[in-house]
Motif scaffolding. Structure first.
Motif, short mmCIF file in Angstrom:
data_model
loop_
_atom_site.label_atom_id
_atom_site.label_comp_id
_atom_site.label_asym_id
_atom_site.label_seq_id
_atom_site.Cartn_x
_atom_site.Cartn_y
_atom_site.Cartn_z
N LEU A 154 -23.89 -12.71 14.35
CA LEU A 154 -23.58 -13.15 15.71
C LEU A 154 -22.14 -12.77 16.08
O LEU A 154 -21.88 -12.29 17.20
N ALA A 155 -21.21 -12.95 15.16
CA ALA A 155 -19.82 -12.61 15.43
C ALA A 155 -19.65 -11.10 15.63
O ALA A 155 -18.87 -10.66 16.48
N ILE A 156 -20.37 -10.32 14.87
CA ILE A 156 -20.28 -8.87 14.99
C ILE A 156 -20.74 -8.41 16.37
O ILE A 156 -20.09 -7.57 17.02
N TYR A 157 -21.84 -8.94 16.86
CA TYR A 157 -22.34 -8.52 18.18
C TYR A 157 -21.47 -9.08 19.31
O TYR A 157 -21.42 -8.51 20.39
N GLY A 158 -20.78 -10.20 19.09
CA GLY A 158 -19.67 -10.55 19.94
C GLY A 158 -19.90 -11.47 21.11
O GLY A 158 -20.89 -12.21 21.17
N HIS A 159 -18.97 -11.40 22.05
CA HIS A 159 -18.81 -12.33 23.15
C HIS A 159 -20.10 -12.64 23.90
O HIS A 159 -20.50 -13.80 24.04
N ASP A 160 -20.77 -11.63 24.41
CA ASP A 160 -21.96 -11.86 25.24
C ASP A 160 -23.09 -12.49 24.45
O ASP A 160 -23.82 -13.36 24.95
N TRP A 161 -23.26 -12.07 23.20
CA TRP A 161 -24.33 -12.62 22.39
C TRP A 161 -24.06 -14.07 21.99
O TRP A 161 -24.99 -14.86 21.87
N ARG A 164 -25.23 -16.01 24.96
CA ARG A 164 -26.70 -16.01 25.07
C ARG A 164 -27.35 -16.95 24.05
O ARG A 164 -28.24 -17.74 24.38
N ILE A 165 -26.93 -16.83 22.81
CA ILE A 165 -27.53 -17.65 21.75
C ILE A 165 -27.25 -19.13 21.99
O ILE A 165 -28.14 -19.98 21.81
N PHE A 166 -26.04 -19.45 22.42
CA PHE A 166 -25.72 -20.85 22.68
C PHE A 166 -26.59 -21.43 23.79
O PHE A 166 -27.08 -22.55 23.70
N MET A 301 -20.60 -21.38 13.67
CA MET A 301 -19.96 -20.60 12.60
C MET A 301 -19.72 -19.17 13.05
O MET A 301 -18.70 -18.55 12.71
N GLY A 302 -20.67 -18.62 13.83
CA GLY A 302 -20.48 -17.28 14.38
C GLY A 302 -19.30 -17.23 15.33
O GLY A 302 -18.51 -16.27 15.33
N MET A 303 -19.16 -18.27 16.15
CA MET A 303 -18.01 -18.36 17.05
C MET A 303 -16.71 -18.40 16.26
O MET A 303 -15.72 -17.74 16.61
N ASN A 304 -16.69 -19.16 15.18
CA ASN A 304 -15.50 -19.24 14.33
C ASN A 304 -15.17 -17.89 13.71
O ASN A 304 -14.00 -17.49 13.62
N ALA A 305 -16.20 -17.19 13.25
CA ALA A 305 -15.98 -15.88 12.63
C ALA A 305 -15.44 -14.88 13.65
O ALA A 305 -14.57 -14.06 13.32
N TYR A 306 -15.91 -14.95 14.87
CA TYR A 306 -15.43 -14.08 15.95
C TYR A 306 -13.95 -14.33 16.21
O TYR A 306 -13.13 -13.41 16.29
N ILE A 333 -14.92 -9.10 9.99
CA ILE A 333 -15.86 -10.22 9.98
C ILE A 333 -16.55 -10.34 8.62
O ILE A 333 -16.70 -11.45 8.08
N LEU A 334 -16.94 -9.23 8.05
CA LEU A 334 -17.60 -9.28 6.74
C LEU A 334 -16.63 -9.80 5.68
O LEU A 334 -17.03 -10.58 4.80
#
Length: 483
Positions: A154-161, A164-166, A301-306, A333-334
């Protein structure tokens, strides 16, 4: 200024921007996106154990809810005001902080910010592994690996995703949690009467208050990252109100539910407690709610990783100019994923203790930064910044901005005598002043006032005329770059 390179293939699906400025023609964000983003940011499993803190210290249900409510209101004010910086500047939060701390000096608050992102994901991993094991019997190691991978993706695909997921998860979790809450209010969730319906101590009240305040203050480094794609003319009051409502309403709701689970059901794990309460109303309501609250935490967690990625790239760029490519984002991110996974697997503290300890440390580190940043933005410079100079070590803000760094140091040192750091793998600390007042934690309040005052005094010597010329030159440069 940092520029973004196009990259071929599957990487095109990944967000182009990272630490660079977002041009006006790319500002596709909408005001209504903010409330659901920050509502779900707190409408997940992490919020529930915060409601366990007061009861674990002998606080009654009523006092816990009051302390948490006041703390949430106090903490969200600071977080929401940071949101107004994104549309105006089009920058990640910590790039903008170079104006207060310097091109390289920003590494000081960057350390605090990166600690926050990693600490959240470590605590999240512990909560998910323990909670899904307790609620469903899922293998903790499989849970930790699976959600680390999903968060990184999720963090890799970024802001817009992330947006959307949220929003998608909120469509499921909100109605389910509404049914559970109504059932609790109608007495259908069962549970016994509290052992001490009027339990109170001021130290416990302040611990719950501070933990709730910390919960949203520690979101402060995030908010501009998710509002920087909005048009520059977005009304400041509206975005502040949108973020404030979303973040505060969800947090207060689930923290109150957590307090109920701890006191009336004797729950020691949030997911198991919510599953039990929901299934007492009717099956499989509790199981569904527990699953979607866990999914919401994984998304966070994806937001935190971003945010962690933006922090690391900002820090690296402060000493060696880099091109903020998609590949750099992915690699960062990885790397962060491996770090929080390894630390999370080594944590032996119980889940509630992990949450409380992480929030306490994050609060102490971030309060001096948020005070400096907000005073600078709203009082000293009033939103006028030379954006191009934020990307140059030789710009008007300098490499090391002694005023911001000094204010941060003064604020943090002022907190130390008032600190109450809970047990962290056998180590704890109570400052002499806190010890003299029965363990009441006032450190972050002291740090906030002292830092803000110190920065106001130190900023009186700024050369405003030089900055005004730099702002005009920067505006012309940006205009030329986008025509």
């Amino acid at each position: 200024m940092a520029t973004q390179l196009d990259e071929p293939g599957t990487l095109r699906a990944i967000e182009r921007r990272s630490i660079d400025w977002v041009p006006h023609e790319e500002r596709h964000g909408k005001l209504w996106h903010q409330t659901p983003l920050w509502f779900l940011g707190n409408f997940q499993y992490f919020s529930i154990p915060i409601g366990f803190i007061g009861p674990s210290l002998g606080l009654s249900l009523g006092w816990t809810i009051l302390a948490a409510g006041l703390g949430i209101l106090a903490g969200t004010v600071f977080m929401a005001f940071h949101a107004s910086q994104g549309p105006l500047l089009g920058l990640p939060q910590m790039i903008q902080s170079r104006a207060q701390f310097g091109f390289r000096g920003v590494v000081v608050p960057l350390f605090a910010t990166l600690f926050t992102y990693l600490a959240f994901n470590v605590a999240d991993q512990v909560l998910l592994a323990d909670g899904l094991d307790a609620a469903f019997g899922w293998d903790p190691d499989v849970v930790a690996v699976t959600f680390a991978v999903l968060a990184a993706a999720l963090a890799i695909y970024g802001h817009d995703w992330v947006h959307r997921i949220f929003r998608a998860l909120l469509c499921f979790s909100l109605p389910l949690m509404t049914v559970v809450t109504v059932g609790i209010l109608l007495g259908l969730a069962d549970g016994g009467p509290p052992k001490d319906p009027l339990g109170f101590s001021f130290a416990a009240f302040m611990a719950q208050f501070s933990a709730a305040a910390a919960y949203n203050i520690t979101y402060a480094p995030y908010v501009s990252d998710y509002s920087r794609y909005m048009p520059e003319n977005t009304p400041r009051g509206k975005i502040i109100a949108s973020v404030f409502f979303g973040a505060s309403a969800a947090a207060f709701w689930l923290i109150a539910i957590g307090a109920f689970l701890a006191i009336r059901l004797g729950a020691v794990d949030g997911l198991l407690g919510i599953k039990t309460a929901g299934n007492n109303i009717f099956e499989p309501l509790g199981s569904l709610v527990a699953f979607f609250l866990a999914a919401g935490l994984a998304a966070t967690m994806g937001m935190n990783a971003y945010g962690g990625m933006l922090t690391v790239l900002t820090g690296v760029d402060s000493f060696k100019q880099i091109r903020p490519t998609r590949m750099a984002r992915v690699a960062t991110i990885l790397g962060l994923t491996v770090v929080w996974f390894v630390i999370g697997k080594s944590i032996s503290t119980d889940a509630v203790g992990t949450v409380f300890s992480a929030l306490t440390l994050m609060l102490y580190l971030l309060v001096p930064w948020t005070a400096t940043n907000l005073v600078d933005f709203f009082v000293v410079r009033r939103g006028h910044y030379a954006i191009a100079d934020l990307f140059s070590p030789d710009g008007v803000y300098g490499r090391w901005a002694w005023r911001g760094l000094t204010a941060y140091a003064i604020g943090f040192v002022s907190e130390i005598p008032f600190m109450v750091i809970p047990d962290i793998n056998g180590w704890s600390y109570t400052g002499p002043v806190a010890d003299a007042i029965s363990g009441v934690d006032l450190a972050w309040i002291v740090g906030l006032v002292v830092t803000a005052t110190a920065y106001l005094v130190l900023a009186r010597g700024l050369d405003r005329s030089a900055e005004e010329r730099a702002v005009a030159a920067s505006d012309a440069e940006l205009a030329a770059a986008t025509t």
